[in-house]
Design a protein around this motif. Structure first.
Motif, PDB file in Angstrom:
ATOM      1  N   UNK A  38       0.539  -1.602   0.427  1.00  0.00           N
ATOM      2  CA  UNK A  38       0.170  -0.402  -0.098  1.00  0.00           C
ATOM      3  C   UNK A  38       0.853   1.888   0.264  1.00  0.00           C
ATOM      4  N   UNK A  39       1.032   2.114  -0.543  1.00  0.00           N
ATOM      5  CA  UNK A  39       1.280   3.285  -1.344  1.00  0.00           C
ATOM      6  C   UNK A  39       0.382   4.706  -0.736  1.00  0.00           C
ATOM      7  N   UNK A  40       0.917   5.328   0.692  1.00  0.00           N
ATOM      8  CA  UNK A  40       0.431   6.195   1.170  1.00  0.00           C
ATOM      9  C   UNK A  40       0.990   8.098   0.043  1.00  0.00           C
ATOM     10  N   UNK A  41       0.444   8.682  -0.882  1.00  0.00           N
ATOM     11  CA  UNK A  41       1.550   9.526  -0.933  1.00  0.00           C
ATOM     12  C   UNK A  41       0.224  11.035  -1.242  1.00  0.00           C
ATOM     13  N   UNK A  42       0.820  11.785  -1.387  1.00  0.00           N
ATOM     14  CA  UNK A  42       0.060  13.444  -2.161  1.00  0.00           C
ATOM     15  C   UNK A  42      -1.029  12.660  -3.188  1.00  0.00           C
ATOM     16  N   UNK A  43      -2.303  13.334  -3.438  1.00  0.00           N
ATOM     17  CA  UNK A  43      -2.291  13.171  -4.993  1.00  0.00           C
ATOM     18  C   UNK A  43      -2.194  13.896  -5.822  1.00  0.00           C
ATOM     19  N   UNK A  79       5.110   7.832   0.867  1.00  0.00           N
ATOM     20  CA  UNK A  79       6.147   8.916  -0.087  1.00  0.00           C
ATOM     21  C   UNK A  79       6.273  10.278   0.797  1.00  0.00           C
ATOM     22  N   UNK A  80       7.558  10.939   0.793  1.00  0.00           N
ATOM     23  CA  UNK A  80       7.557  12.160   1.507  1.00  0.00           C
ATOM     24  C   UNK A  80       8.124  12.434   0.240  1.00  0.00           C
ATOM     25  N   UNK A  81       8.422  14.341  -0.062  1.00  0.00           N
ATOM     26  CA  UNK A  81       8.679  15.252  -0.645  1.00  0.00           C
ATOM     27  C   UNK A  81       9.272  16.473  -0.488  1.00  0.00           C
ATOM     28  N   UNK A  82      10.084  15.851   1.190  1.00  0.00           N
ATOM     29  CA  UNK A  82      10.071  17.352   1.425  1.00  0.00           C
ATOM     30  C   UNK A  82      11.192  16.623   2.587  1.00  0.00           C
ATOM     31  N   UNK A  83      12.386  17.367   3.261  1.00  0.00           N
ATOM     32  CA  UNK A  83      13.058  16.289   4.190  1.00  0.00           C
ATOM     33  C   UNK A  83      12.488  16.769   5.113  1.00  0.00           C
ATOM     34  N   UNK A  84      11.797  17.823   5.039  1.00  0.00           N
ATOM     35  CA  UNK A  84      11.013  18.375   6.665  1.00  0.00           C
ATOM     36  C   UNK A  84       9.807  17.235   6.724  1.00  0.00           C
ATOM     37  N   UNK A  85       9.136  17.063   6.313  1.00  0.00           N
ATOM     38  CA  UNK A  85       8.372  15.544   6.315  1.00  0.00           C
ATOM     39  C   UNK A  85       9.469  14.057   6.913  1.00  0.00           C
ATOM     40  N   UNK A  86      10.034  14.109   5.912  1.00  0.00           N
ATOM     41  CA  UNK A  86      10.947  12.759   6.526  1.00  0.00           C
ATOM     42  C   UNK A  86      11.515  12.599   7.374  1.00  0.00           C
ATOM     43  N   UNK A  87      12.109  14.102   7.845  1.00  0.00           N
ATOM     44  CA  UNK A  87      12.386  13.880   9.528  1.00  0.00           C
ATOM     45  C   UNK A  87      11.400  13.859  10.400  1.00  0.00           C
ATOM     46  N   UNK A 105       9.228  -4.534  11.727  1.00  0.00           N
ATOM     47  CA  UNK A 105       8.181  -5.075  12.787  1.00  0.00           C
ATOM     48  C   UNK A 105       6.623  -4.731  12.200  1.00  0.00           C
ATOM     49  N   UNK A 106       6.342  -3.592  12.090  1.00  0.00           N
ATOM     50  CA  UNK A 106       5.932  -2.875  11.549  1.00  0.00           C
ATOM     51  C   UNK A 106       5.334  -2.666  10.315  1.00  0.00           C
ATOM     52  N   UNK A 107       6.760  -2.936   9.702  1.00  0.00           N
ATOM     53  CA  UNK A 107       6.003  -3.392   7.910  1.00  0.00           C
ATOM     54  C   UNK A 107       5.808  -2.460   7.085  1.00  0.00           C
ATOM     55  N   UNK A 108       6.714  -0.756   8.088  1.00  0.00           N
ATOM     56  CA  UNK A 108       6.291   0.086   6.557  1.00  0.00           C
ATOM     57  C   UNK A 108       7.766   0.600   6.361  1.00  0.00           C
ATOM     58  N   UNK A 109       7.524   1.949   6.092  1.00  0.00           N
ATOM     59  CA  UNK A 109       9.004   2.602   4.556  1.00  0.00           C
ATOM     60  C   UNK A 109       8.452   3.560   4.326  1.00  0.00           C
ATOM     61  N   UNK A 110       9.551   4.348   5.048  1.00  0.00           N
ATOM     62  CA  UNK A 110       9.292   5.840   4.428  1.00  0.00           C
ATOM     63  C   UNK A 110      10.155   6.101   3.771  1.00  0.00           C
ATOM     64  N   UNK A 111       9.995   6.733   1.899  1.00  0.00           N
ATOM     65  CA  UNK A 111      10.451   6.324   1.458  1.00  0.00           C
ATOM     66  C   UNK A 111      10.949   8.374   0.678  1.00  0.00           C
ATOM     67  N   UNK A 112      12.041   8.927   0.734  1.00  0.00           N
ATOM     68  CA  UNK A 112      12.027  10.469   0.430  1.00  0.00           C
ATOM     69  C   UNK A 112      12.430  10.137  -1.114  1.00  0.00           C
ATOM     70  N   UNK A 113      11.765  11.214  -1.598  1.00  0.00           N
ATOM     71  CA  UNK A 113      11.742  12.166  -3.523  1.00  0.00           C
ATOM     72  C   UNK A 113      11.840  12.829  -3.084  1.00  0.00           C
ATOM     73  N   UNK A 114      12.730  13.728  -3.767  1.00  0.00           N
ATOM     74  CA  UNK A 114      13.196  15.602  -3.851  1.00  0.00           C
ATOM     75  C   UNK A 114      13.183  15.864  -4.440  1.00  0.00           C
TER      76      UNK A 114
END
Length: 375
Positions: A38-43, A79-87, A105-114
């Motif tokens: 499941x990908x969670x992102x801005x529209x 999916x994050x598009x800013x350094x602030x959100x990633x942090x 353990x939680x099966x979650x990935x945070x990916x930064x694409x700036x």
């Protein structure tokens, strides 16, 4: 690119809480589901996410084949598009050089694409983190050494050692700055240059394993019944890949009589697509599978390869020295000195050539002057 084992329990808990709050309350958030991912992102990033998914689909199949299973529970990718959100999502507990983090353990990935470079590397980085998720779901904490975890995450995501990586390794060896495989367990605390070296060492160890225990076997169907393909095989690699088929008392005579069909029957691991296989890759799969139940890395190596872990590590060091030490000449400082030496040599040759030409010119003028005097 970090594995969950490197993060503290507090960091995981804080990150998960933050992720839940943001996913529920962020305006314009969308989800895209693909199987159990499941990908969670801005529209506004919908096309980017679909592009990302299209890029990773073929490699996902290969990764699932390597581990022998597909995830059953949901894997969430933010999916994050800013350094602030990633942090915010990682609670500022991740080194500044990271582009993604996996909470296994939680099966979650945070990916930064700036930046454009982030987007270009995005598929490889995401696959890298998914390998960490697979490891975390299938193995007890601490069972898989960090060099193998990180090395395989790179290898299965499609990364290979580049010329720049090899030169960097050569420089580190020359300066006696190699970290060593056991030293990679504290990767989270490394600076950017040291982290780069750590990742390169991990990948090189995996590539060495595959090369040391692997050899490409071409389909015998193209040899029209001849045993040419087997004549080039390393007995050690074949014995390691398929011990039951190595012939009596270590001789290779058994292979001379094997057809492609009988080989596949005797040693299924050697039957691959398009008529080629790599026993080293198969042995690596077997090593990872063995580590699920075997706590000792040394015993797992002995069971799968016939050699212990210390032998592997010593062989890896020797392989690095043999393969990459000569690349020191490509160091920019060395190239400058070599270039200066070449220029100096060319200057000497040019000066000598010019002097000889001048001397010949003077001799010709003297002869002309003498002839004039005689007249």
């Amino acid at each position: 690119m970090l594995s969950e084992r490197s993060a503290s329990a507090f960091l995981r808990t804080a990150a998960i809480a933050c992720l839940i709050i943001i996913s529920v309350h962020t305006v314009g958030a969308e989800t895209l589901n693909y199987r159990n991912y499941q990908f969670i992102h801005q529209n506004k990033d919908s096309l980017l996410v679909r592009h990302l998914l299209g890029k990773i689909e073929p490699s996902l199949i290969k990764i699932e084949d390597f581990f022998g299973y597909a995830p059953v529970s949901l894997v969430t990718i933010y999916l994050t598009r800013s350094e602030a959100d990633y942090r915010k999502l990682t609670r500022n507990g991740i080194p500044e050089w990271s582009q993604a983090v996996a909470f296994g353990k939680e099966k979650i990935i945070v990916l930064k694409l700036i930046s454009a470079d982030d987007v270009l590397k995005g598929p490889e980085v995401l696959l890298h983190e998914l390998v960490h998720i697979y490891f975390a779901e299938r193995f007890p904490p601490g069972r898989v050494p960090n060099w193998l975890n990180e090395g395989l995450a790179q290898y299965l995501s499609g990364k290979r050692l580049t010329l720049q990586d090899k030169v960097f390794l050569a420089q580190s060896m020359s300066a006696k700055k190699l970290i060593g495989l056991d030293g990679l367990d504290t990767l989270l605390t490394f600076s950017r240059p040291r982290a780069r070296l750590a990742y390169i060492e991990a990948l090189s160890a995996v590539e060495y394993f595959i090369q040391d225990f692997g050899v490409n076997i071409r389909s015998l169907s193209s040899t029209k019944g001849t045993s040419t393909g087997f004549d080039r095989l390393s007995l050690r690699s074949l014995s390691s890949a398929c011990p039951d088929s190595s012939g009596s008392k270590g001789s290779g005579s058994g292979f001379d009589k094997l057809s492609q069909r009988s080989l596949s029957s005797a040693c299924p691991d050697l039957s691959g697509s398009k008529g080629t296989v790599n026993p080293g890759y198969q042995r690596l799969k077997e090593l990872v599978k063995t580590l699920r139940t075997e706590r000792s890395l040394n015993k797992a190596f002995l069971m799968v390869t016939g050699s212990d872990y210390i032998d592997f590590e010593v062989g890896w060091y020797a392989w690095l020295d043999e393969k990459f030490h000569w690349l020191l000449i490509l160091n920019i400082d060395n190239l400058l000195w070599i270039g200066m030496g070449v220029l100096a040599l060319l200057a000497i040759v040019f000066v000598r050539w010019r002097n000889r030409r001048k001397i010949k010119q003077w001799e010709a003028e003297d002869e002309s002057y003498i002839d004039t005097e005689r007249e």
